[in-house]
Design a protein around this motif. Structure first.
Motif, PDB file in Angstrom:
ATOM      1  N   THR A 126      22.136   2.269  52.657  1.00  0.00           N
ATOM      2  CA  THR A 126      20.837   2.842  53.001  1.00  0.00           C
ATOM      3  C   THR A 126      20.389   3.755  51.861  1.00  0.00           C
ATOM      4  O   THR A 126      21.154   4.593  51.405  1.00  0.00           O
ATOM      5  CB  THR A 126      20.917   3.633  54.327  1.00  0.00           C
ATOM      6  N   LYS A 127      19.168   3.584  51.409  1.00  0.00           N
ATOM      7  CA  LYS A 127      18.677   4.297  50.222  1.00  0.00           C
ATOM      8  C   LYS A 127      17.749   5.462  50.536  1.00  0.00           C
ATOM      9  O   LYS A 127      17.331   6.173  49.636  1.00  0.00           O
ATOM     10  CB  LYS A 127      17.932   3.329  49.295  1.00  0.00           C
ATOM     11  N   VAL A 128      17.363   5.660  51.797  1.00  0.00           N
ATOM     12  CA  VAL A 128      16.457   6.748  52.162  1.00  0.00           C
ATOM     13  C   VAL A 128      17.091   7.597  53.252  1.00  0.00           C
ATOM     14  O   VAL A 128      17.941   7.135  54.011  1.00  0.00           O
ATOM     15  CB  VAL A 128      15.086   6.218  52.641  1.00  0.00           C
ATOM     16  N   GLY A 129      16.665   8.857  53.314  1.00  0.00           N
ATOM     17  CA  GLY A 129      17.200   9.744  54.333  1.00  0.00           C
ATOM     18  C   GLY A 129      16.381  11.000  54.433  1.00  0.00           C
ATOM     19  O   GLY A 129      15.258  11.084  53.922  1.00  0.00           O
ATOM     20  N   PHE A 130      16.968  11.999  55.094  1.00  0.00           N
ATOM     21  CA  PHE A 130      16.283  13.272  55.261  1.00  0.00           C
ATOM     22  C   PHE A 130      17.301  14.381  55.477  1.00  0.00           C
ATOM     23  O   PHE A 130      18.461  14.122  55.804  1.00  0.00           O
ATOM     24  CB  PHE A 130      15.287  13.225  56.436  1.00  0.00           C
ATOM     25  N   ILE A 131      16.852  15.594  55.266  1.00  0.00           N
ATOM     26  CA  ILE A 131      17.638  16.767  55.630  1.00  0.00           C
ATOM     27  C   ILE A 131      16.745  17.651  56.490  1.00  0.00           C
ATOM     28  O   ILE A 131      15.514  17.575  56.412  1.00  0.00           O
ATOM     29  CB  ILE A 131      18.157  17.564  54.412  1.00  0.00           C
ATOM     30  N   SER A 132      17.371  18.464  57.326  1.00  0.00           N
ATOM     31  CA  SER A 132      16.629  19.411  58.164  1.00  0.00           C
ATOM     32  C   SER A 132      17.601  20.455  58.683  1.00  0.00           C
ATOM     33  O   SER A 132      18.818  20.301  58.573  1.00  0.00           O
ATOM     34  CB  SER A 132      15.946  18.698  59.327  1.00  0.00           C
ATOM     35  N   THR A 170      23.390  21.078  60.277  1.00  0.00           N
ATOM     36  CA  THR A 170      23.852  21.893  59.150  1.00  0.00           C
ATOM     37  C   THR A 170      25.369  22.034  59.161  1.00  0.00           C
ATOM     38  O   THR A 170      26.027  21.789  60.168  1.00  0.00           O
ATOM     39  CB  THR A 170      23.230  23.307  59.212  1.00  0.00           C
ATOM     40  N   ASP A 171      25.903  22.478  58.021  1.00  0.00           N
ATOM     41  CA  ASP A 171      27.330  22.755  57.933  1.00  0.00           C
ATOM     42  C   ASP A 171      27.616  24.175  58.426  1.00  0.00           C
ATOM     43  O   ASP A 171      26.707  24.874  58.899  1.00  0.00           O
ATOM     44  CB  ASP A 171      27.856  22.510  56.511  1.00  0.00           C
ATOM     45  N   GLU A 172      28.848  24.610  58.284  1.00  0.00           N
ATOM     46  CA  GLU A 172      29.242  25.931  58.779  1.00  0.00           C
ATOM     47  C   GLU A 172      28.541  27.079  58.048  1.00  0.00           C
ATOM     48  O   GLU A 172      28.492  28.203  58.538  1.00  0.00           O
ATOM     49  CB  GLU A 172      30.767  26.118  58.728  1.00  0.00           C
ATOM     50  N   ILE A 224      22.783  19.120  56.127  1.00  0.00           N
ATOM     51  CA  ILE A 224      23.611  17.974  55.759  1.00  0.00           C
ATOM     52  C   ILE A 224      22.707  16.741  55.693  1.00  0.00           C
ATOM     53  O   ILE A 224      21.973  16.468  56.649  1.00  0.00           O
ATOM     54  CB  ILE A 224      24.736  17.757  56.788  1.00  0.00           C
ATOM     55  N   PRO A 225      22.728  15.993  54.593  1.00  0.00           N
ATOM     56  CA  PRO A 225      21.874  14.805  54.489  1.00  0.00           C
ATOM     57  C   PRO A 225      22.239  13.743  55.527  1.00  0.00           C
ATOM     58  O   PRO A 225      23.417  13.501  55.801  1.00  0.00           O
ATOM     59  CB  PRO A 225      22.162  14.271  53.077  1.00  0.00           C
ATOM     60  N   GLU A 242      10.374  21.308  58.938  1.00  0.00           N
ATOM     61  CA  GLU A 242      11.820  21.347  58.752  1.00  0.00           C
ATOM     62  C   GLU A 242      12.380  20.115  58.041  1.00  0.00           C
ATOM     63  O   GLU A 242      13.479  20.155  57.509  1.00  0.00           O
ATOM     64  CB  GLU A 242      12.521  21.466  60.118  1.00  0.00           C
ATOM     65  N   ILE A 243      11.656  19.007  58.069  1.00  0.00           N
ATOM     66  CA  ILE A 243      12.159  17.722  57.566  1.00  0.00           C
ATOM     67  C   ILE A 243      11.780  17.541  56.108  1.00  0.00           C
ATOM     68  O   ILE A 243      10.623  17.677  55.726  1.00  0.00           O
ATOM     69  CB  ILE A 243      11.593  16.546  58.390  1.00  0.00           C
TER      70      ILE A 243
END
Length: 127
Positions: free
Chosen positions: A66-72, A76-78, A83-84, A113-114
């Protein structure tokens, strides 16, 4: 079987948009099959994003090309760093007993947020 209806949110990383979706289904199996098609998933995982909502994402998005994504800030991490997530996401509401209901999150609250991106590219905004 009686047709059930559910309002959710689609985070469409392929078209860089966030929209309300109407899901009509007869049972949980039918709902899952529709989510596979709409989300373009090979397999999916659920992430709790609020007290009443779950976000479903492609569980193999990082390994299936998969070549597309998002973060928001929904995931999230700790250290609260986003996290993507690769591919699309569907958000639906959930009940205490594990059932489904209309999504309680609002698009107007999610949009800022996105951040969408392409694999190996820098983060790109919705505009």
């Amino acid at each position: 079987m009686k047709l059930k209806k559910l309002k959710g949110i689609l985070i469409d990383a392929y078209n860089k948009k966030i929209e309300t979706i109407d899901l009509s289904y007869t049972d949980t199996s039918d709902l899952i099959n529709k989510m596979y098609v709409i989300g373009k998933y090979s397999t999916f995982a659920g992430i709790r994003v609020s007290q009443h909502d779950m976000m479903f994402v492609d569980d193999e998005g990082l390994i299936n090309g998969t070549k597309v994504g998002f973060i928001s800030n929904l995931y999230t991490d700790e250290n609260n760093k986003p996290i993507p997530l690769m591919g699309n996401a569907i958000i639906i509401g959930t009940t205490r007993s594990g059932g489904n209901k209309n999504c309680t999150l609002k698009i107007k609250d999610l949009e800022p947020e996105i951040k969408f991106f392409k694999h190996n590219d820098e983060i790109i905004s919705k505009s």
